[in-house]
Structure formats: structure tokens, C-alpha cells
Scaffold this active site. Structure first.
Site, PDB file in Angstrom:
ATOM      1  N   ASN A 152       7.385  11.777  -5.029  1.00 58.01           N
ATOM      2  CA  ASN A 152       7.273  10.749  -6.082  1.00 58.01           C
ATOM      3  C   ASN A 152       6.241  11.111  -7.149  1.00 58.01           C
ATOM      4  O   ASN A 152       5.721  10.235  -7.832  1.00 58.01           O
ATOM      5  CB  ASN A 152       6.980   9.375  -5.458  1.00 58.01           C
ATOM      6  CG  ASN A 152       5.785   9.411  -4.516  1.00 58.01           C
ATOM      7  OD1 ASN A 152       5.003  10.346  -4.545  1.00 58.01           O
ATOM      8  ND2 ASN A 152       5.640   8.386  -3.700  1.00 58.01           N
ATOM      9  N   ARG A 291      -5.699   6.045  -5.065  1.00 56.04           N
ATOM     10  CA  ARG A 291      -5.937   5.077  -3.987  1.00 56.04           C
ATOM     11  C   ARG A 291      -7.033   4.121  -4.443  1.00 56.04           C
ATOM     12  O   ARG A 291      -8.045   4.547  -5.025  1.00 56.04           O
ATOM     13  CB  ARG A 291      -6.386   5.777  -2.692  1.00 56.04           C
ATOM     14  CG  ARG A 291      -5.265   6.443  -1.928  1.00 56.04           C
ATOM     15  CD  ARG A 291      -4.222   5.446  -1.382  1.00 56.04           C
ATOM     16  NE  ARG A 291      -3.095   6.110  -0.741  1.00 56.04           N
ATOM     17  CZ  ARG A 291      -1.915   6.328  -1.313  1.00 56.04           C
ATOM     18  NH1 ARG A 291      -1.689   5.936  -2.555  1.00 56.04           N
ATOM     19  NH2 ARG A 291      -0.937   6.918  -0.644  1.00 56.04           N
ATOM     20  N   GLN A 320      -4.006  -3.568   1.068  1.00 55.30           N
ATOM     21  CA  GLN A 320      -2.660  -3.891   0.596  1.00 55.30           C
ATOM     22  C   GLN A 320      -1.865  -4.617   1.661  1.00 55.30           C
ATOM     23  O   GLN A 320      -1.850  -4.128   2.798  1.00 55.30           O
ATOM     24  CB  GLN A 320      -1.945  -2.589   0.191  1.00 55.30           C
ATOM     25  CG  GLN A 320      -2.604  -1.959  -1.006  1.00 55.30           C
ATOM     26  CD  GLN A 320      -1.815  -0.801  -1.606  1.00 55.30           C
ATOM     27  OE1 GLN A 320      -2.283  -0.203  -2.539  1.00 55.30           O
ATOM     28  NE2 GLN A 320      -0.651  -0.485  -1.116  1.00 55.30           N
ATOM     29  N   HIS A 344       1.482  -2.133  -5.817  1.00 54.77           N
ATOM     30  CA  HIS A 344       1.681  -0.699  -5.571  1.00 54.77           C
ATOM     31  C   HIS A 344       3.175  -0.339  -5.648  1.00 54.77           C
ATOM     32  O   HIS A 344       3.898  -0.480  -4.674  1.00 54.77           O
ATOM     33  CB  HIS A 344       1.123  -0.374  -4.181  1.00 54.77           C
ATOM     34  CG  HIS A 344       1.012   1.091  -3.897  1.00 54.77           C
ATOM     35  ND1 HIS A 344       0.423   1.579  -2.763  1.00 54.77           N
ATOM     36  CD2 HIS A 344       1.393   2.180  -4.595  1.00 54.77           C
ATOM     37  CE1 HIS A 344       0.455   2.899  -2.781  1.00 54.77           C
ATOM     38  NE2 HIS A 344       1.061   3.286  -3.885  1.00 54.77           N
TER      39      HIS A 344
HETATM   40  P1  NAD Z   1      -1.827  17.083  -4.328  1.00 53.47           P
HETATM   41  O1  NAD Z   1      -2.234  17.397  -2.952  1.00 53.47           O
HETATM   42  O2  NAD Z   1      -0.754  17.879  -4.976  1.00 53.47           O
HETATM   43  O3  NAD Z   1      -3.112  17.152  -5.294  1.00 53.47           O
HETATM   44  C1  NAD Z   1      -4.324  16.561  -4.991  1.00 53.47           C
HETATM   45  C2  NAD Z   1      -5.421  17.344  -5.687  1.00 53.47           C
HETATM   46  O4  NAD Z   1      -6.656  16.636  -5.555  1.00 53.47           O
HETATM   47  C3  NAD Z   1      -5.644  18.745  -5.088  1.00 53.47           C
HETATM   48  O5  NAD Z   1      -5.585  19.715  -6.113  1.00 53.47           O
HETATM   49  C4  NAD Z   1      -7.034  18.641  -4.477  1.00 53.47           C
HETATM   50  O6  NAD Z   1      -7.746  19.873  -4.510  1.00 53.47           O
HETATM   51  C5  NAD Z   1      -7.670  17.597  -5.359  1.00 53.47           C
HETATM   52  N1  NAD Z   1      -8.864  16.975  -4.777  1.00 53.47           N
HETATM   53  C6  NAD Z   1      -9.103  16.609  -3.496  1.00 53.47           C
HETATM   54  N2  NAD Z   1     -10.333  16.112  -3.379  1.00 53.47           N
HETATM   55  C7  NAD Z   1     -10.885  16.139  -4.611  1.00 53.47           C
HETATM   56  C8  NAD Z   1     -12.145  15.751  -5.124  1.00 53.47           C
HETATM   57  N3  NAD Z   1     -13.110  15.284  -4.319  1.00 53.47           N
HETATM   58  N4  NAD Z   1     -12.369  15.904  -6.440  1.00 53.47           N
HETATM   59  C9  NAD Z   1     -11.430  16.440  -7.251  1.00 53.47           C
HETATM   60  N5  NAD Z   1     -10.214  16.840  -6.821  1.00 53.47           N
HETATM   61  C10 NAD Z   1      -9.959  16.686  -5.509  1.00 53.47           C
HETATM   62  O7  NAD Z   1      -1.452  15.538  -4.304  1.00 53.47           O
HETATM   63  P2  NAD Z   1      -0.586  14.708  -5.363  1.00 53.47           P
HETATM   64  O8  NAD Z   1       0.850  14.793  -5.016  1.00 53.47           O
HETATM   65  O9  NAD Z   1      -1.019  15.073  -6.736  1.00 53.47           O
HETATM   66  O10 NAD Z   1      -1.064  13.226  -5.002  1.00 53.47           O
HETATM   67  C11 NAD Z   1      -2.423  12.853  -5.150  1.00 53.47           C
HETATM   68  C12 NAD Z   1      -2.658  11.483  -4.557  1.00 53.47           C
HETATM   69  O11 NAD Z   1      -1.980  10.498  -5.337  1.00 53.47           O
HETATM   70  C13 NAD Z   1      -2.094  11.276  -3.145  1.00 53.47           C
HETATM   71  O12 NAD Z   1      -2.943  11.786  -2.150  1.00 53.47           O
HETATM   72  C14 NAD Z   1      -1.974   9.786  -3.085  1.00 53.47           C
HETATM   73  O13 NAD Z   1      -3.182   9.209  -2.634  1.00 53.47           O
HETATM   74  C15 NAD Z   1      -1.727   9.373  -4.531  1.00 53.47           C
HETATM   75  N6  NAD Z   1      -0.337   8.907  -4.755  1.00 53.47           N
HETATM   76  C16 NAD Z   1      -0.133   7.635  -5.182  1.00 53.47           C
HETATM   77  C17 NAD Z   1       1.160   7.159  -5.358  1.00 53.47           C
HETATM   78  C18 NAD Z   1       1.444   5.773  -5.876  1.00 53.47           C
HETATM   79  O14 NAD Z   1       2.544   5.273  -5.705  1.00 53.47           O
HETATM   80  N7  NAD Z   1       0.506   5.127  -6.524  1.00 53.47           N
HETATM   81  C19 NAD Z   1       2.252   7.990  -5.068  1.00 53.47           C
HETATM   82  C20 NAD Z   1       2.008   9.298  -4.672  1.00 53.47           C
HETATM   83  C21 NAD Z   1       0.704   9.739  -4.501  1.00 53.47           C
END
Ligand code: NAD
Length: 407
Positions: A152, A291, A320, A344
Site C-alpha cells: 500500500n 504511526r 486505534q 486510519h
Molecule cells: P520501508 O521499510 O520501505 O522504509 C522505512 C524507512 O524508514 C527505511 O528506509 C528505514 O531505514 C527508515 N527508518 C527507520 N528508522 C528510522 C529513523 N529512526 N529515522 C529515520 N529513518 C528511519 O517502509 P515503508 O513501506 O516506507 O513504510 C514506512 C512505515 O509507514 C511503515 O512501517 C508503517 O508504519 C507506515 N505505513 C502506514 C500506512 C497507513 O495506512 N497509514 C500504510 C503503510 C505503511
């Protein structure tokens, strides 16, 4: 080509898992899973889910896997009742082998709940973001946690761009005025700006963060920045002309708009607290679809209510469903607006639901048949973090060293 999409292989280089893994222990004969209990914790889709079968992530439509599992002789329990000691979640987790839940209505698998889950082997996140599971506790118990990576990320990136625009352009109060029968341009226009020539920075430049920046390139922003311990591949950074900033404080101080796109883990919980928010430029906007718990709820509400920041938008909450008196429901900029909160749903569009339902089935099928999982989907396995996105820890030994250092 700034529109170039990355191949799955190069995306996995962006802060992702590399080691090859399977969900069967020590690569021998696959375990046989007979009369397995699968617990699904999903949101109640009510009448909408009865009318719209593509609402797959609901207790009514059960990710489209109910018949498939039953035909194989497995038991499936689907519930939205997840809070409190007497909940269906707590009752059925006790003998479930597989837990499937969505971040939209998560069954919170804390260490305490996990201790009651005697048969639990696999947790699948139908979506992206597995922070509802205590991942360290899962490692202690050798429970595998997998999610449908990438399922997503476009859905969320589009929502981020929309949220940035609605805050910067002061859209929500302008629309409310119209549906309330009004017409008064000046109070809206006094807090409306263009996105052009603004500085935008993302915390986390993984699948979503990168796609947000990619989608912002036609808006002619002044600069695109990112903060991430995992640097983008050079070609990826160059393609969209994005600059890495090594300190988070320095990045937020330069931004007109900050967008949060990293997972929730020990190092990001409460990251946007009073202190970090005070480093943001006065009037800057903050968008968080990652989050809710990455931001201190009261600190954000205070910053919006005082006018220190121009506004806050997102779809994720620290609890949530969020309580009725949550400060993010009522916060408001002194000039009006500045609140782009919704429930959400950014990652649960109908397009996304199809992808994460299919991905969940594939992960489950791999588990049942002993096939190798796509390593990009595995968060923890065999007592270790496979994903590199949940904090900067390379191996279990490094993790222990880090614990010693911080104690
Ligand atoms: P991803 O794993 O592709 O990317 C996450 C990035 O964050 C990585 O590059 C990682 O190195 C970086 N990261 C981790 N800790 C960090 C920090 N302390 N400071 C800076 N960067 C940091 O994940 P993604 O697919 O891009 O998704 C990211 C997050 O988005 C998910 O973990 C989830 O919590 C959230 N999300 C929300 C929804 C929604 O419906 N709102 C949907 C999907 C994902």
C-alpha cells in the site's frame, strides 16, 4: 528519469531486508500444518462490507481466504473484538498458530498477550507496519512476523501529498465554510500558501518516503530533503534531486513541511516531542501517516493550538480506534484549520486491499507448503530481525551490545 520506479531488487536496497529466509526451521522437510487455527483481527465493515465485497480487510470478507482455509481443514476465527481481558482476541490467541491482523484495526500482541499464545508460530500483517507486535518478544519466542511489503505504499504516498496540499492551501476550513452555507475569502486566504518554492523533508526515505518525494518533484519545491540512517542509492537520490541531512534536528529546522515515513520502533516512539517540534520553523506543517505514537500527541496539539506550527495531518493515532476526546480531533490553528486528521485509511483503499489480501494469502500458503518467503516481507524470524527498517541493528550480537551501551 525522475519518474523511474525502482525494481523490487533496488527497493530492497533502500533500508530493507537482504538475507534469504524461509519460514520453515533449518530448511529441512516442511512442517505439516494440520487442523491449524488461524485468528484474523480485522475491522468491522458493517453494511458497507456486505454491499462492497472488495472491502476485503473486514471481518465480513475475511481477506478472501475463508473458503480456501476451510477446504484445507483449518479453523478460521475472524473478530474485531480486540480490547480487554475478555475479548475474542485474547480468548482465541491462546491456541492460534497464525495471527493475521491489519494496522488499521490492530490486535496488539504485547509480550504479556504473547505469553498466553502457546501455539503461535506466525504473525502476518495484512498491510505494512508490524509495530503492533512486540518484535523483541517475538524474537525471544522464535515467532515469525511477516508483512506484505510494498502493498500500500503508493496509496499512502498519494495520501501524504494530498495532506501536504490540504494543509498548505488551507483546504479544510475553506470546504467547511462552503458546506455550512458561507462565502468569505479573506479568513481562508490569509493562511493559504503555494507548495512551490517550499522545502520539504521526509523522516525515512524507504518505499513510502521515496515515493512521496518522487511525487513532489513536479511541484517545483525549493528543496527536497531526507533523514534516514540508510542512505538512498546514489542513482535514486540523483533521479529526484534529493539531499540527505545527517541530523534530524537540522533537517526539521530547514523544512517548511516535514513528512514522517519511518516505522515505529524503540528509537522513533515519541520522536516528535516538544523539543523536536520546537526546532521546527514557525508556521511549518507536519504530516504523519507512519504511526501516531511517533509523535507526542499533546505536544503536537499544543504546537497547532498555539500556532507554532501551521498544522498537522495524518491518519494514524497512538491508540486505534482513537478515543472521542483525543486532542488531535479538536486541535485547531489560531487562524482556523490546521487539522487534517482522518481515521486510519490511507493504506486501505480498495486497490490496496486487493494487494494486501493477495499478499497475505501468499505468505500463508508459503508457510503451509514450506516454500521460501519473499525476504522483503520478513520482519523477524528465527530470533532475529531480518528487516533493517526497524532500527539500526545489524545482528543479534550488535543488538545486545546496544542494550549494554544504553543501560
Ligand atoms: P520501508 O521499510 O520501505 O522504509 C522505512 C524507512 O524508514 C527505511 O528506509 C528505514 O531505514 C527508515 N527508518 C527507520 N528508522 C528510522 C529513523 N529512526 N529515522 C529515520 N529513518 C528511519 O517502509 P515503508 O513501506 O516506507 O513504510 C514506512 C512505515 O509507514 C511503515 O512501517 C508503517 O508504519 C507506515 N505505513 C502506514 C500506512 C497507513 O495506512 N497509514 C500504510 C503503510 C505503511
Amino acid at each position: 528519469d525522475p519518474k523511474k520506479e525502482f525494481t523490487p531488487a533496488s527497493l530492497s536496497a533502500i533500508g530493507q531486508s537482504i538475507p534469504h529466509s524461509t519460514l520453515t526451521s533449518n530448511n529441512q522437510q516442511p512442517e505439516r500444518h494440520i487442523n491449524m487455527k488461524v485468528l484474523l483481527v480485522l475491522y468491522d465493515g458493517g453494511k458497507a462490507a456486505e454491499e462492497e465485497p472488495r472491502l476485503l480487510g473486514t471481518i465480513q470478507n475475511k481477506l478472501g481466504i475463508a473458503d480456501w482455509l476451510k477446504e484445507q481443514g483449518h479453523e478460521l476465527v475472524a473478530t474485531d473484538d480486540k480490547e480487554g481481558e475478555g475479548s475474542e482476541f485474547k480468548k482465541h490467541i491462546v491456541d492460534a498458530e497464525v495471527l493475521i491482523t491489519t494496522p488499521f484495526h490492530p490486535g496488539y500482541l504485547t509480550k504479556e498477550v504473547m505469553q498466553t499464545a502457546k501455539n503461535l508460530k506466525l504473525c502476518i500483517t495484512a498491510g505494512v507496519g508490524s509495530d503492533h507486535v512486540d518484535l523483541n518478544a517475538a524474537n525471544e519466542r522464535n515467532i515469525t512476523v511477516a508483512e506484505v511489503s510494498g502493498s500500500n505504499v503508493v496509496s499512502v504516498a498519494e495520501h501524504v501529498v494530498m495532506s501536504i496540499l490540504l494543509l498548505v492551501r488551507n483546504y479544510t476550513p475553506a470546504h467547511e465554510q462552503i458546506i455550512n452555507g458561507g462565502w468569505d475569502v479573506a479568513p481562508i486566504a490569509r493562511h493559504a500558501f503555494d507548495l512551490e518554492n517550499k522545502v520539504v523533508g521526509t523522516v525515512g526515505a524507504g518505499r513510502i518516503g521515496y515515493r512521496v518525494l518522487q511525487r513532489l518533484t513536479p511541484f517545483d519545491c525549493k528543496e527536497l530533503l531526507y533523514f534516514d540512517y540508510a542512505p538512498l542509492p546514489e542513482e535514486a537520490a540523483k533521479a529526484i534531486n534529493v539531499r540527505r541531512v545527517e541530523s534530524l534536528e537540522e533537517m526539521v529546522a530547514q523544512c517548511d513541511i516535514v513528512t514522517v515515513n519511518c516505522p515505529l520502533h524503540e528509537k522513533t516512539k515519541g520522536l516528535f516531542n516538544k523539543e523536536l517540534i520546537s526546532k521546527m520553523k514557525p508556521g511549518a506543517w507536519l504530516v504523519n501517516t507512519a504511526r501516531g505514537a511517533i509523535c507526542d500527541a499533546q505536544a503536537v496539539a499544543d504546537a497547532v493550538n498555539s500556532g507554532h506550527i501551521g498544522g498537522y495531518a495524518g491518519d494514524v493515532w497512538n491508540v486505534q480506534p482513537s478515543p472521542k476526546d483525543h486532542p488531535w480531533r479538536s486541535m485547531k490553528h489560531p487562524l482556523g484549520g490546521g487539522n487534517g486528521m482522518v481515521a486510519h485509511y490511507s493504506g486501505t483503499t480498495l486497490d490496496a486491499q486487493l494487494r494486501y489480501a493477495e499478499g497475505t494469502k501468499t505468505i500463508l500458503d508459503n508457510y503451509l507448503t514450506g516454500k521460501a518467503q519473499d525476504p522483503a516481507n520478513v520482519i523477524v524470524e528465527n530470533g532475529n530481525y531480518v528487516s533493517k527498517a526497524y532500527g539500526k541493528r545489524e545482528t543479534k550480537a550488535d543488538e545486545r551490545k546496544e542494550e549494554v551501551r544504553t543501560d
